[in-house]
Motif scaffolding. Structure first.
Motif, PDB file in Angstrom:
ATOM      1  N   VAL C  65      36.052  83.452 -22.697  1.00  0.00           N
ATOM      2  CA  VAL C  65      37.350  83.113 -22.137  1.00  0.00           C
ATOM      3  C   VAL C  65      37.196  82.510 -20.760  1.00  0.00           C
ATOM      4  O   VAL C  65      36.327  82.926 -19.994  1.00  0.00           O
ATOM      5  CB  VAL C  65      38.218  84.382 -21.966  1.00  0.00           C
ATOM      6  CG1 VAL C  65      39.663  84.016 -21.770  1.00  0.00           C
ATOM      7  CG2 VAL C  65      38.043  85.289 -23.141  1.00  0.00           C
ATOM      8  N   GLY C  66      38.064  81.577 -20.439  1.00  0.00           N
ATOM      9  CA  GLY C  66      38.059  81.031 -19.094  1.00  0.00           C
ATOM     10  C   GLY C  66      38.955  79.829 -19.035  1.00  0.00           C
ATOM     11  O   GLY C  66      39.457  79.365 -20.060  1.00  0.00           O
ATOM     12  N   GLU C  67      39.154  79.331 -17.816  1.00  0.00           N
ATOM     13  CA  GLU C  67      40.020  78.175 -17.662  1.00  0.00           C
ATOM     14  C   GLU C  67      39.203  76.899 -17.835  1.00  0.00           C
ATOM     15  O   GLU C  67      37.976  76.946 -17.910  1.00  0.00           O
ATOM     16  CB  GLU C  67      40.680  78.222 -16.289  1.00  0.00           C
ATOM     17  CG  GLU C  67      41.598  79.423 -16.153  1.00  0.00           C
ATOM     18  CD  GLU C  67      42.210  79.506 -14.776  1.00  0.00           C
ATOM     19  OE1 GLU C  67      43.386  79.149 -14.655  1.00  0.00           O
ATOM     20  OE2 GLU C  67      41.522  79.904 -13.830  1.00  0.00           O
ATOM     21  N   SER C  68      39.900  75.755 -17.887  1.00  0.00           N
ATOM     22  CA  SER C  68      39.175  74.513 -18.140  1.00  0.00           C
ATOM     23  C   SER C  68      38.132  74.295 -17.045  1.00  0.00           C
ATOM     24  O   SER C  68      38.372  74.583 -15.878  1.00  0.00           O
ATOM     25  CB  SER C  68      40.143  73.335 -18.207  1.00  0.00           C
ATOM     26  OG  SER C  68      40.951  73.306 -17.075  1.00  0.00           O
ATOM     27  N   GLY C  69      36.997  73.796 -17.444  1.00  0.00           N
ATOM     28  CA  GLY C  69      35.937  73.510 -16.493  1.00  0.00           C
ATOM     29  C   GLY C  69      35.069  74.705 -16.159  1.00  0.00           C
ATOM     30  O   GLY C  69      34.175  74.600 -15.323  1.00  0.00           O
ATOM     31  N   CYS C  70      35.294  75.856 -16.812  1.00  0.00           N
ATOM     32  CA  CYS C  70      34.496  77.026 -16.462  1.00  0.00           C
ATOM     33  C   CYS C  70      33.163  77.026 -17.199  1.00  0.00           C
ATOM     34  O   CYS C  70      32.306  77.851 -16.940  1.00  0.00           O
ATOM     35  CB  CYS C  70      35.244  78.310 -16.762  1.00  0.00           C
ATOM     36  SG  CYS C  70      35.381  78.660 -18.519  1.00  0.00           S
ATOM     37  N   GLY C  71      32.999  76.093 -18.142  1.00  0.00           N
ATOM     38  CA  GLY C  71      31.711  75.972 -18.819  1.00  0.00           C
ATOM     39  C   GLY C  71      31.664  76.653 -20.172  1.00  0.00           C
ATOM     40  O   GLY C  71      30.614  76.725 -20.786  1.00  0.00           O
ATOM     41  N   LYS C  72      32.813  77.100 -20.678  1.00  0.00           N
ATOM     42  CA  LYS C  72      32.772  77.842 -21.943  1.00  0.00           C
ATOM     43  C   LYS C  72      32.426  76.940 -23.115  1.00  0.00           C
ATOM     44  O   LYS C  72      31.619  77.310 -23.972  1.00  0.00           O
ATOM     45  CB  LYS C  72      34.082  78.598 -22.177  1.00  0.00           C
ATOM     46  CG  LYS C  72      35.345  77.761 -22.133  1.00  0.00           C
ATOM     47  CD  LYS C  72      36.582  78.654 -22.155  1.00  0.00           C
ATOM     48  CE  LYS C  72      37.861  77.873 -22.383  1.00  0.00           C
ATOM     49  NZ  LYS C  72      38.154  76.813 -21.394  1.00  0.00           N
ATOM     50  N   SER C  73      33.012  75.726 -23.146  1.00  0.00           N
ATOM     51  CA  SER C  73      32.684  74.820 -24.253  1.00  0.00           C
ATOM     52  C   SER C  73      31.244  74.349 -24.169  1.00  0.00           C
ATOM     53  O   SER C  73      30.556  74.236 -25.183  1.00  0.00           O
ATOM     54  CB  SER C  73      33.608  73.598 -24.234  1.00  0.00           C
ATOM     55  OG  SER C  73      34.890  73.976 -24.639  1.00  0.00           O
ATOM     56  N   THR C  74      30.799  74.067 -22.947  1.00  0.00           N
ATOM     57  CA  THR C  74      29.410  73.649 -22.763  1.00  0.00           C
ATOM     58  C   THR C  74      28.467  74.730 -23.282  1.00  0.00           C
ATOM     59  O   THR C  74      27.461  74.437 -23.925  1.00  0.00           O
ATOM     60  CB  THR C  74      29.141  73.392 -21.270  1.00  0.00           C
ATOM     61  OG1 THR C  74      30.166  72.531 -20.783  1.00  0.00           O
ATOM     62  CG2 THR C  74      27.797  72.739 -21.061  1.00  0.00           C
TER      63      THR C  74
END
Lengths: 362, 318, 364, 320
Positions: C65-74
């Motif tokens: 979980v996290g907001e956009s740009g926190c690196g979760k998708s990466t």
């Protein structure tokens, strides 16, 4: 039925600042026509936050864009009905008069702050423009002072520096603050916010919602807040319109609509939302897909996905009118079988493991 | 300019997008299993058919191609038969478009000239397109030094004023259809290459390529099965427009005396006679027909190109 | 549907028993160079993911979980090696993926698949549904002819579509249906791990619920493990067994979902949970949103020390200097990375006050 | 900014070297002895010419291996020795200097004309999309793109010079009469107008498409919602954004135009670089052609740089 006829709910309380009656908007797209807004009537009262909630394609954006004639010109988009503001029908006033109202008396906040500012002009210039187009004589220094005051008010740090920066130098949240500053520039009577937080992260969304509430207390401007998020409605709106397939299917005080929904669609939406505060055994998914707007289902547009219909011909044939439901005079729903909602809520509670109606959970 | 003219600043398609794509109710198309499946190609074809000018252009082109192909059979005269008795005769019932300075039939030469123009246009453009496709795909997909090399190469080629270099090269190699085609292709490929590379770079990052990579698809498969599909439509448009360019270039070359060898007929070569003011003023049947023929051909190709662009681009409305 | 897990297409190792460790990620880092637009000069490094540890057991769902740009998708892409990790280790069933050769990686891919966020761009518009779903089979040379046909039909049925849809093209389907197709494709190789990269966020609420229910059903029937990447805390609560909260490329808090939701100790988690609007107007005013100051700093110049200190109301000198370790400070079994980790009142999040004296100042 | 320019120039070096390599290849492809391209042809006739050639060959290093030759040749080129014209027996540089003014006059006039016509037409066509005006503008620009420029020139001469007899058919000035401004203008009108017509076609299409793209942006709706007048929205918000890509196209195109006037200058006997190139082709005067090619290729690189800088100046989002 004649929706323009006085209904107790629509005239109760203070005189409305904006009265929308029988709004219909049709788009001509290639070889089909799309009825995006179908027979929408509502009032906006001074100082209130009116939430409009619906899924994509429900016609909520088309509705508010119709109010200020921001849609493409006919024949692409045709809007009928009336939008009465200050005794004038905005749908028929001359273009010049409309321009005097746009941005001065009724202003808009758009969904995506990253595309809603002109990329090659500074933020300061663009907010200043909103002031200058309505007051040509105002001096340069007065405009600048006012813009900086506005930026300060919406919480943009170091506004003197920020004044001369371009949109791309702002973060998403800051841009939306600047957008709000622009909307407030001429102390409007009405602010229309079209999904103002959808493009933002949840912590930034909290900042913006906070700001919108603060703005409401300070300016007493009436606000129309469009969103697809029932949570936002529950937290900030006073009244709510629930839209489905271009029509209002339910409206009323936020509290009554959430605690005692009178339309199966509203109840279904509540039951399909996962909760952060409660464990739900299962989510109730509304079967099927949102309807095609070029050929909406006959009768009640929701009947193809509705459990209450149970093959009843009435739902398929007869469009339900928006009528008083649920006991309070302000609560309206467009369902032939609203009286069965109580048992429906209980049967849904059995499936999802909790009563999804607000306030009914421990 | 009314208040609403720019009011929404939004076309019907944006309106459609705003409505969340609930236009053609997908669930309905699916409900009817009897309906023919709407493949992207079929949709593009249907859109192309709606573009009236493009259809007209295509019709004209088909007629021209047929005339050019059948020239040996239907041309009234041998295009190279010299008949000095028929020196620069105005149009008559026998010579519909008159005769030239060697008494040759202008109409027959026009029909044979079409073969030169169309061949040069098609072959040069398709070759340029193929070079562009291969280099663009490699550059866009592989990136790194391959990309840098190909991009520098396009820059070098695009730096040269193509007409002048083509003139120079043709002069060196010696004018012939083959050399003209080769040289034009050599200088026209970078445009297609850049477009292919650009689209490849974008497509490479889209979800469906990522998904294919995650199932283990090889680079070759990703390029041919997934990227190529996105590239082909815009490249077709480019090739179409390039063939128009190639025809204009060939005409200019012939006009400057560097086209196909006389006495072979070509449209640009026929116009060359008009460099003399006497011919220009007194014998318009010698230069008007080839000029008009070039203009009509190029116009038709350009309309087809426009039609293809609209057909492939869902954002364009027609 | 259990027959699906018993196809001869299974890799020789066979499925792991539920509960055994399927994926282990250690010290994963992904840094991207930032390049200037015209010259492609390297201007710096985006530290998209900066040293994270994760593990997923077979049959389990871990939320990221996290907001956009926190690196979760990466992180999700790097786990599948669809992005090359800069450092760290990713082991699937004990096999190290980061150093694996091409051929081994390809066969390892049969165990892990991805479902992407945007159902519109994730399906090749020029392929039929059958072509899309059978591509994984084709790539791995599994089934042929009628067998492949049958497998695709089974997969379609599994995700709630009809075999008659197979000849159609993606644009003929709605968002929710496309997402079902994408799930069918991901299941074609009978994987054990699905990385779900925001699979619901592009869908409408009513359709979102359909996909959530489908994913939960598939997990039960096929004993799948999920890595669910999401910014929607409500969905995560409903779907995940455990979760990890990310902020600027690092994990700030992790643990069993109920533990973290009921007793968050990192101020960011607390703020995040309090910021989610509740669809219950009767509780309005009963709780106060923690309004964080300012924006997420840019990951190309992350703050020194604790990355959250620029927005944190508890931040002190120490936070600016020293990066806090991810440790269990309360013996809850769920660690957080905060020097001053503190329980918000157990009942507060998400439905009551944060400590009133720790309320952050209003943004200027 | 300065740093960017310098780095951009460094990046251009491989391209410039590529250009010089290709030019060198041409030198060797061309029929005849390469040495002839660099030496004064007046020395080549009569007695002692063989000796002169041999001496020059050693001086220019043409007995050395090709890479060395290339370096030596490059040194000559970079110091301004572009060789001598075979036909006119003068340094090529001098010839070019004589002609460049005419070409600049012609192309500048044409570009200005084209831009002045194309911007309002393109803007109006985009505002009145699918109107009669839009279709008319579209059809005309398509025609302009499709007609060979020399044919349009011939038609113009046929109509205005030969039939109506209102304009001279070619040249830059009436022979035997001292040059006057009005005489120059009379000679300029036709070639400039024909060239402008050909340029206007693509420009109109470009402006129109660019405007259509901009007009559907969200910020246009924002401006309208502010209460800005349509005039203001178009002028202050749409046009500026729409013209940014056009400036880039113009900057990149200009060098191609300078050399691309071969046809138009030939048709109108306009004494510019294009005509020079054409005459050189007819006379197989390779040093001249090669020099023009090389110079315009270098110019392209310069103009690309200008385009990049211009884009950065006009669009604050672009970081150099």
């Amino acid at each position: 039925m004649d929706v323009t006829a006085d209904r107790p709910s629509l005239t109760k309380g203070a005189d409305p600042i904006l009265s929308v009656r029988n709004l219909e908007t049709t788009f001509a797209v290639r070889n089909s026509t799309i009825k995006a807004v179908r027979d929408v009537s509502f009032d906006l009262r001074p100082g209130e936050i009116l939430g409009v909630v619906g899924e994509s394609g429900s016609g909520k954006s088309a509705t508010v864009n119709s109010l200020l004639r921001l849609l493409p010109p006919p024949p692409t988009a045709v809007t009928t009905g009336s939008v009465v503001y200050g005794g004038e029908d905005l749908l028929t006033v001359p273009a010049r008069r409309l321009r005097a109202i746009r941005g001065k008396e009724i202003s808009m906040i758009f969904q995506d702050p990253s595309t809603s500012f002109n990329p090659v002009q500074t933020i300061g210039w663009q907010i200043a423009e909103a002031i200058k187009v309505h007051d040509r004589r105002i001096s340069r220094t007065a405009v600048r002072a006012r813009v900086i005051e506005l930026l300060t008010m919406v919480g943009v740090p170091s506004p003197q520096v920020r004044f001369g920066q371009f949109p791309h130098e702002y973060s998403g949240g800051m841009r939306q603050r600047a957008m709000i500053a622009m909307a407030l520039a001429n102390s409007p009577k009405i602010i229309i916010a079209d999904e103002p937080t959808t493009a933002l992260d949840v912590t930034i969304q909290a900042q913006i919602l906070d700001l919108l509430e603060k703005v409401r207390t300070e300016t007493q401007a009436a606000t129309i807040l469009i969103t697809h998020d029932l949570g936002i409605i529950a937290e900030v709106a006073d009244r709510v319109l629930v839209m489905y397939a271009g029509k209002i299917v339910e409206s009323g005080q936020v509290r009554e609509v959430f605690t005692d929904p009178q339309h199966p669609y509203t109840l279904g939406l509540l039951a399909s939302l996962p909760r952060i505060d409660t464990a739900m055994e299962e989510l109730l998914s509304i079967p099927g897909q949102p309807p095609s707007m070029s050929s909406p289902p006959s009768g009640c547009a929701f009947h193809v996905r509705c459990k209450l219909t149970q093959g009843r011909d009435r739902c398929r044939q007869e469009q339900p009118a928006l009528t008083a439901a649920g006991g309070s005079g302000s609560h309206l729903a467009a369902c032939h079988f609203s009286d069965e909602m109580e048992s429906e809520a209980i049967s849904i509670a059995a499936i999802v493991g909790t009563d999804v109606r607000a306030g009914t959970r421990p | 300019m009314t208040g609403e003219a720019i009011g929404g600043g939004m076309g019907a398609d944006e309106a459609a997008a705003m409505l969340g794509g609930h236009l053609a109710g997908p669930e309905e198309t699916i409900a009817g299993p009897g309906l023919p499946s709407q493949s992207p190609t079929r949709i593009a074809l249907a859109r192309f058919r709606r573009h009236r000018l493009a259809v007209a252009g295509l019709t004209v082109l088909v007629v021209l191609v047929v005339l050019a192909l059948l020239a040996p059979l239907i041309a009234p005269f041998d295009p190279n038969a010299v008949d000095l008795a028929q020196y620069r005769r105005p149009p008559t019932g026998v010579h519909w478009l008159g005769t030239d300075e060697a008494g040759r039939d202008v109409l027959s030469r026009l029909m044979f000239g079409a073969r030169v123009s169309l061949t040069v246009g098609v072959v040069a453009a398709v070759s340029a397109g193929l070079i562009g496709l291969v280099l663009g795909l490699l550059a866009g997909f592989l990136g790194g030094w391959v990309d840098a090399l190909v991009m520098r190469l396009t820059e070098v080629v695009l730096s040269f004023p193509s007409l002048v270099v083509i003139i120079l090269l043709v002069a060196v190699i010696g004018p012939s259809i083959t050399s003209i085609v080769a040289v034009i292709a050599l200088f026209e490929w970078p445009i297609g290459c850049r477009i292919v590379r650009q689209i490849t770079r974008v497509t490479k990052e889209t979800g469906f390529v990522l998904a294919a990579r995650s199932v283990g698809a090889s680079n070759l498969r990703l390029m041919t099965r997934h990227t190529m599909g996105s590239v082909i439509s815009p490249l077709t448009v480019v090739v179409t427009l390039l063939s128009a360019q190639a025809i204009l270039l060939e005409a200019a070359l012939s006009f400057l005396g560097l086209g196909v060898n006389p006495p072979q007929a070509s449209w640009g070569g026929m116009l060359r006679s008009a460099q003399s003011l006497t011919v220009l003023s007194d014998f318009p049947w010698l230069w008007l027909p080839p000029g008009i023929a070039i203009a009509i051909t190029v116009l038709s190709i350009n309309f087809v190109g426009d039609g293809l662009r609209d057909a492939f681009d869902p954002r364009q409305e027609m | 549907m259990t027959s699906l897990t018993k196809q001869p297409t299974q890799p020789p190792t066979g499925p792991l028993p539920v509960g055994a460790e399927l994926l282990r990620v250690e010290g994963l880092k992904v840094h991207f160079p930032i390049r200037s637009r015209v010259l492609r000069r390297t201007l710096g490094q985006v530290q998209a993911v900066d040293g994270i540890d994760l593990s997923i057991a077979a049959g389990e769902t871990l939320g990221l979980v996290g907001e956009s740009g926190c690196g979760k998708s990466t992180t999700g892409l790097a786990v599948l090696r669809l992005i090359e990790p800069t450092a760290g280790s990713v082991a699937l069933r004990g096999q190290e993926l980061t150093t694996m050769g091409k051929t081994d990686l390809r066969s390892a891919r049969r165990d892990m698949q991805i479902v992407l966020q945007d159902p519109y761009s994730s399906l090749n518009p020029r392929m039929t549904v059958r072509g899309i779903i059978s591509e994984p089979l084709e790539v791995h040379g599994l089934h042929t002819g009628a067998g492949r046909r049958k497998k695709v039909d089974e997969l379609l049925a599994l995700v709630g579509l009809e075999a008659s849809h197979a000849g159609r093209f993606p644009h003929e389907f709605s968002g929710g249906q496309r997402q079902r197709i994408a799930i069918a494709r991901a299941l074609a190789l009978d994987p054990q791990l699905l990385v779900l990269d925001e699979p619901m966020s592009a869908l409408d609420v009513s359709i979102q619920a359909q996909i959530v229910n489908l994913l939960k059903r598939l997990q039960r029937e096929l004993s799948l493990a999920y890595l669910l990447i999401s910014h929607d805390l409500s969905v995560v609560r409903h779907v995940c067994d455990r979760l990890a909260v990310m902020y600027l490329g690092r994990i700030v808090e992790t643990g069993r979902t109920d533990d973290v939701y009921n007793r968050p100790t990192h101020p960011y988690t607390q703020a995040l949970l309090s910021a989610v609007p509740q669809p219950d107007p009767t509780k309005r005013g009963a709780r106060r949103r923690i309004i964080l100051e300012g924006d997420v700093p840019s990951p190309d110049h992350p703050p020194a020390g604790c990355r959250f200190h620029t927005r944190c109301w508890r931040a002190q000198e120490l936070c600016r200097e020293e990066s806090p370790a991810l440790i269990d400070r309360f013996d809850h079994g769920h660690p957080s990375a905060c020097h001053f980790a503190a329980l918000a009142d157990a009942a507060t999040v998400p439905s009551a006050d944060a400590e009133s004296n720790s309320e952050p100042p209003e943004p200027e | 900014m300065l740093g960017f320019v310098l780095r951009r120039l460094i990046i251009a070096i491989p391209v410039l070297l590529g250009i010089l390599v290709i030019a060198f290849v041409f030198v060797h492809l061309l029929p005849g002895d390469p040495v002839r391209l660099l030496v004064d042809p007046s020395q080549l006739s009569g007695a002692g010419s063989t000796q002169y050639l041999a001496q020059k060959r050693i001086e220019l290093g043409l007995d050395k291996p090709l890479p060395v030759q290339w370096v030596l040749w490059m040194r000559e080129v970079l110091t301004g020795n572009l060789g001598f014209s075979f036909q006119q027996r003068v340094p090529v540089l001098q010839l070019i200097q004589e002609r460049v003014g005419s070409t600049v006059l012609l192309t500048a006039t044409a570009v200005v004309l084209a831009v002045v016509v194309a911007i309002p037409v393109g803007v109006l066509a985009s505002l009145k999309q699918n109107s009669v005006l839009d279709y008319l503008a579209g059809a005309t620009s398509m025609l302009a793109i499709s007609i060979p420029v020399f044919f349009l020139g011939l038609l113009a001469i046929y109509v205005f010079a030969l039939q109506l007899n209102v304009l001279p058919s070619g040249g830059r000035q009436t022979l035997g009469v001292p040059p006057t401004l009005s005489d120059t203008v009379q000679h300029l009108i036709m070639p400039a107008a024909v060239l402008a017509a050909v340029l206007t076609g693509p420009y109109v299409r470009y402006v129109r498409q660019s405007m259509l793209d901009v007009l559907r942006q969200d910020y246009i709706t924002t401006a309208v919602a502010k209460g800005a007048s349509p005039f203001r929205v178009v002028l202050r918000h749409a046009l500026r954004n729409a013209l940014i890509p056009l400036t880039t196209v113009l900057a990149v195109q200009i060098p191609a135009l300078l050399a691309g006037t071969v046809v138009i200058e030939t048709v109108f006997a306009w004494p510019g670089l294009g005509l020079l190139v054409f005459q050189s082709i007819e006379g197989l005067d390779y040093p001249v052609i090669l020099s023009v090619v090389m110079m315009s290729a270098v110019l392209v690189q310069l103009c690309n740089l200008v385009a990049d800088v211009l884009a950065a100046v006009l669009d604050p989002r672009i970081r150099l």
